[in-house]
Every structure is written in C-alpha cells, then in structure tokens.
Design an enzyme around this catalytic site. Structure first.
Site, short mmCIF file in Angstrom:
data_model
loop_
_atom_site.label_atom_id
_atom_site.label_comp_id
_atom_site.label_asym_id
_atom_site.label_seq_id
_atom_site.Cartn_x
_atom_site.Cartn_y
_atom_site.Cartn_z
NE ARG A 18 -42.62 -7.85 -19.00
CZ ARG A 18 -41.76 -7.87 -20.02
NH1 ARG A 18 -41.96 -7.11 -21.07
NH2 ARG A 18 -40.70 -8.67 -19.98
CD GLU A 53 -47.07 -4.23 -21.63
OE1 GLU A 53 -47.06 -3.02 -21.94
OE2 GLU A 53 -46.11 -5.00 -21.80
NE ARG A 103 -47.50 -6.41 -31.75
CZ ARG A 103 -46.37 -6.16 -32.43
NH1 ARG A 103 -45.26 -5.86 -31.80
NH2 ARG A 103 -46.34 -6.24 -33.73
CG HIS A 104 -48.93 -5.73 -25.46
ND1 HIS A 104 -49.05 -5.05 -26.64
CD2 HIS A 104 -47.64 -5.59 -25.06
CE1 HIS A 104 -47.87 -4.50 -26.95
NE2 HIS A 104 -47.00 -4.83 -26.01
CD GLU A 139 -40.17 -7.58 -29.29
OE1 GLU A 139 -40.46 -6.39 -29.47
OE2 GLU A 139 -39.99 -8.08 -28.16
CB SER A 195 -36.01 -8.79 -26.22
OG SER A 195 -36.93 -7.93 -26.80
NE ARG A 227 -45.94 -10.13 -28.19
CZ ARG A 227 -45.26 -8.99 -28.11
NH1 ARG A 227 -44.17 -8.80 -28.82
NH2 ARG A 227 -45.69 -8.02 -27.32
P1 AMO Z 1 -39.03 -8.29 -23.58
O1 AMO Z 1 -39.62 -7.38 -22.58
O2 AMO Z 1 -38.83 -7.75 -24.96
O3 AMO Z 1 -37.59 -8.79 -23.10
O4 AMO Z 1 -39.89 -9.60 -23.64
C1 AMO Z 1 -39.44 -10.73 -24.37
C2 AMO Z 1 -40.55 -11.30 -25.23
O5 AMO Z 1 -41.71 -11.54 -24.44
C3 AMO Z 1 -42.88 -11.31 -25.20
N1 AMO Z 1 -43.69 -10.28 -24.54
C4 AMO Z 1 -45.02 -10.36 -24.37
N2 AMO Z 1 -45.92 -11.30 -24.71
C5 AMO Z 1 -47.21 -11.10 -24.39
N3 AMO Z 1 -47.64 -10.01 -23.70
C6 AMO Z 1 -46.78 -9.04 -23.33
N4 AMO Z 1 -47.23 -7.99 -22.64
C7 AMO Z 1 -45.41 -9.18 -23.67
N5 AMO Z 1 -44.30 -8.45 -23.45
C8 AMO Z 1 -43.27 -9.13 -23.99
C9 AMO Z 1 -42.43 -10.90 -26.57
C10 AMO Z 1 -41.04 -10.37 -26.31
O6 AMO Z 1 -40.23 -10.45 -27.45
N6 AMO Z 1 -35.47 -9.76 -20.31
C11 AMO Z 1 -35.78 -9.56 -21.73
C12 AMO Z 1 -35.41 -10.79 -22.53
C13 AMO Z 1 -33.92 -11.06 -22.60
O7 AMO Z 1 -33.18 -10.13 -23.04
O8 AMO Z 1 -33.52 -12.19 -22.28
C14 AMO Z 1 -37.26 -9.29 -21.88
O9 AMO Z 1 -38.09 -9.61 -21.04
O10 AMO Z 1 -42.38 -12.06 -27.38
#
Ligand code: AMO
Length: 435
Positions: free
Chosen positions: A206, A208, A214-215, A358, A361, A409
């Site tokens: 990602r 970001e 948390r990212h 969170e 998802s 997380r």
């Molecule tokens: P989403 O984008 O919400 O959903 O990601 C799912 C989970 O991944 C974790 N997460 C992260 N952890 C660390 N750094 C990040 N940048 C980051 N972004 C997300 C979180 C989040 O809840 N395809 C959907 C999932 C699905 O519906 O099956 C998805 O990727 O814990």
C-alpha cells in the site's frame, strides 16, 4: 567425550539437572566478578546463565558453545545455571553491537532501533512479538484447514488495483505498466470457483504516504474467502470461530511471550457483538460527544466504540456491519431490502475492531455478473482493466464472501505494542527501505 554430546536447548535444562550438557547460542551478556565470570547465553528458547573462570570471552553477540554441568539455581533465569567445563567461540563478533541488546528497552529511540534492526530484532521482546505472529499465522492455517479450506498463492505483480484508491505502487513490467498487489481480493474470489473455501498468507503493498502507528507500506495480509454462503453473517461466524482457535493456540504456546510483554490474551466471545455502522457513529456521538468525520469511523471513534463494548459487554472485539456503499469498494454486495431488492445505500461489508482499532475488513461480495458490471460502471472504473476478473462471473459463481486480517495490527494490539512497525521484522514505511 563432550564433543559428541547432542546440543541441548535452554528450555530442556530441567531434564538434565546434574548432567553435563552442550549449549550453543549467542553471547547475550557477560560480567566479571573478581575472577568469576558470568555469561548469559541466548538461544531460541531462552537465556542460560553460565558460570566459569579464566575464560577468554569474545564481544557480545558472538555465537558460542558452552559445555558444562547443570545445577539448580533459583536466582538464574529459568531456575538453572550451567557450570562451564569448556567454552568455545563458534563465530566471533568483529565489532561490539551498536545497541546493547540486554539493555534495550521497547520503543526507546525507535528510529535507532529500526536502523539497527538486523541486530535489535534479536532482542527478547522484539523476537517475542515475531514469535507470537508466527504462532498466530500457524493457528490461522491450522484452523482453516480443519474447516476444509485450501491455501492459495496469487500474483503480487498485477495489472490493476483491487481496492480502489490511489495507494498503488507502480512498477515497470518489461515496459508495460504494472503494480504491486494491494490485496489478493480479486484472485481469492476467482479461486472460490475452484476450491470453494480458500485462504492466503502473503504480503500486500500500500503506497500510503502518511506515517501513522497503524500503517505499513508492506504488511502481511491473512486473507479468507468462502463460497455457498447465505450472507455476511456466515463470514463473521467463521471469523469468530477462527479467532477463538487462534487465541486458544496462543494460550497453549505463547504464554512466556505474553508474560514478557505484560500482555493478556483476550477471550473471544461465543458471539462477538455486532453494530451497524450508522448506529455506531450515533452511539459514539451521543455517549462520548465525539463528532465522527467522513463516512466510516475515524480512529478516535474506533477507540471509543471499542471502549463501549469492553465496558458494557466485556468484549475486546466488535463487528461494525452494514457499511454504506460510499465507504466500500465496487465488489461489496449490496444489503437487500425486505422485498429482496438491492439497497442503494448500504452493503454487506463489515469491519472488525479489536481493542480500539480496525483489524479486519470483510463482507459478502457481488457474484451476479450483470450486477458486478453495473457496480464497476457506477464506481467509474474502466471495465477493460477488470476483464480478467469479471470474466469468471459468467460461469456460475456462488454467493461468497470473506475477509482479511492485518497480521501486524492484530499482533501489535494483542501485545500492547504501540506501533505496527514493531510487529514486522523489517518494516517498510515512507522513509525506510533498509534494512
Ligand atoms: P482493507 O484494505 O480494509 O481490506 O485491509 C484489510 C486489513 O488489512 C490491514 N491493513 C493494514 N495494515 C497495515 N498497514 C496498512 N497500510 C494497512 N492497510 C490495511 C487492516 C485492515 O483491516 N480486500 C479487503 C479485505 C476483504 O474484504 O477480504 C481489504 O484489503 O487490518
């Protein structure tokens, strides 16, 4: 003949009281007390205090071998000490480590700790976090295997994003544009057509730009997808069972790591509480006076909602359900009205909060080909870019859904670690590409 002794690990010492053993590990610490030398050897299973004299001790972190007799010693770590009969340096450290590992404190000078991660990751607390994550992943696989899931492996070099948004890392694929995979989402859905129930454990990427606690730019995604469901309730029920199994295994296998980090393993309720997103936003505003911005829950709202469920239901977990379409990707299945028609506003998407954040998802996905094409158009996505995916929906895809857990997380929240970077061996963040 000591050289023929098998290697003994620290955790096995109690079985060898009074015997001579051969230990191998790293020189964790050393102390000289008027001719008596104490050295602490660290192996994968813990620390052993060894006592000797006249030894030529190398620099800290050298790998060493100690042959000696095991003696009960209440003040030594683990309750046993080894009286050194012979000592050998296996590989000497050629420089003193940049950080004294036994004196390292969690999160003190975090940037230095990460700069020297190749060594600091050897610290007891650092490795405890990674050990817990390894057990968590093993439990994830083990439980899903018992429920008839098959492990899959999907491409990390892809031609289009799966989640929408601009956080894709572009790469040059022999002159053609490509990206690092944001999520295995589209492929795991396709694989439901093969195995019906699938999971994947793999890193995702990602882009970001922001630095938060948390990212990460690369994180470990624990992905699940299952077919022939009635609704997202089946997905949440599976996740509920899965979390219970994971916590059970952590209780069995990671008690020392949790004790070291002063953390407790949560009880997973038989039925994790659920609240629709709109009600959650209202609750947080009415009970805590927090005006929730955006269409989702902001981090403060997540914290307050978790606090509410911890206080009122004693649950560290809460499912936030019925996400609005505006806060979900194109593949989210719409909520159905009482007459069975799709609801234009709400989806069958959910998030799971754990101890204020969170961690997941998930939800039910669209499986009807025509509905999927309509959704892609409504999101103003280019249908050509998704053809490799939409194609499969011509061929009898059953109702299905799934979820993804962010492993760092979950690990960080389980262990009370303030920043997800410490729940990954070699984190990638906005400013960190090495080590
Ligand atoms: P989403 O984008 O919400 O959903 O990601 C799912 C989970 O991944 C974790 N997460 C992260 N952890 C660390 N750094 C990040 N940048 C980051 N972004 C997300 C979180 C989040 O809840 N395809 C959907 C999932 C699905 O519906 O099956 C998805 O990727 O814990």
């Amino acid at each position: 003949m000591t050289s023929t002794l098998p290697r003994t690990l620290t955790r096995e010492l109690p079985q060898h009281e009074g015997q001579t053993v051969r230990l191998q590990g790293f020189l964790h610490a050393r102390r000289d007390l008027g001719g008596v030398q104490f050295l602490v050897l660290r192996d994968v299973s813990g620390l052993t205090q060894c006592v000797g004299s006249g030894l030529e001790l190398p620099l800290a972190e050298s790998s060493v071998e100690v042959v000696g007799r095991v003696k009960a010693h209440p003040k030594a770590p683990g309750g046993f000490e080894v009286q050194v009969e012979s000592f050998r340096v296996i590989t000497p450290a050629v420089e003193a480590p940049p950080v004294e590992i036994p004196k390292m404190e969690w999160n003190v000078n975090p940037e230095t700790m990460l700069d020297y991660r190749v060594v600091t990751v050897r610290g007891l607390k650092e490795r405890a976090a990674l050990k817990v994550q390894a057990e968590l992943v093993a439990a994830f696989r083990e439980h899903l295997n018992t429920e008839g899931f098959t492990e899959i492996s999907t491409p990390k070099i892809v031609s289009a994003g799966a989640e929408g948004g601009a956080n894709l890392f572009p790469i040059d694929y022999f002159g053609a544009p490509a990206y690092l995979a944001q999520s295995p989402q589209l492929y795991k859905q396709i694989m439901v057509g093969v195995f019906e129930r699938v999971y994947e454990v793999a890193p995702v990427y990602r882009a970001e730009e922001h630095a938060t606690s948390r990212h990460l730019n690369e994180y470990l995604s624990l992905d699940v997808e299952l077919g022939f469901i009635e609704s997202e309730e089946d997905v949440m029920a599976l996740q509920n069972r899965l979390l219970a199994a994971i916590m059970e295994r952590l209780k069995e296998r990671c008690a020392p790591e949790f004790a070291l980090l002063g953390a407790t393993i949560p009880d997973v309720p038989a039925h994790i509480p659920r609240i629709p997103l709109m009600e959650a936003r209202q609750l947080v505003t009415e009970k805590y006076g927090h005006a929730v911005g955006g269409k989702d829950l902001d981090p403060e709202a997540e914290r307050l909602l978790s606090q509410h469920y911890a206080e009122t239901e004693g649950s560290d977990f809460v499912f936030v359900t019925k996400y609005p379409r505006a806060a979900r990707p194109f593949y989210a299945h719409p909520e159905l009205n009482a007459d069975g028609t799709p609801n234009a506003e709400l989806t069958r998407g959910y998030d799971l909060l754990f101890r204020g954040i969170e961690i997941t998802s998930g939800g039910q996905r669209i499986h009807d080909h025509a509905m999927l094409l309509e959704s892609i158009a409504a999101y103003k996505l280019r249908p050509e870019s998704l053809e490799g995916y939409t194609e499969v929906f011509k061929y009898g895809m059953p109702p299905h859904g799934g979820f993804a857990i962010g492993a760092e997380r979950l690990t960080a929240k389980l262990l009370g670690i303030a920043n997800v970077r410490y729940a990954r061996a070699f984190p990638r963040d906005r400013h960190r590409l090495t080590p």
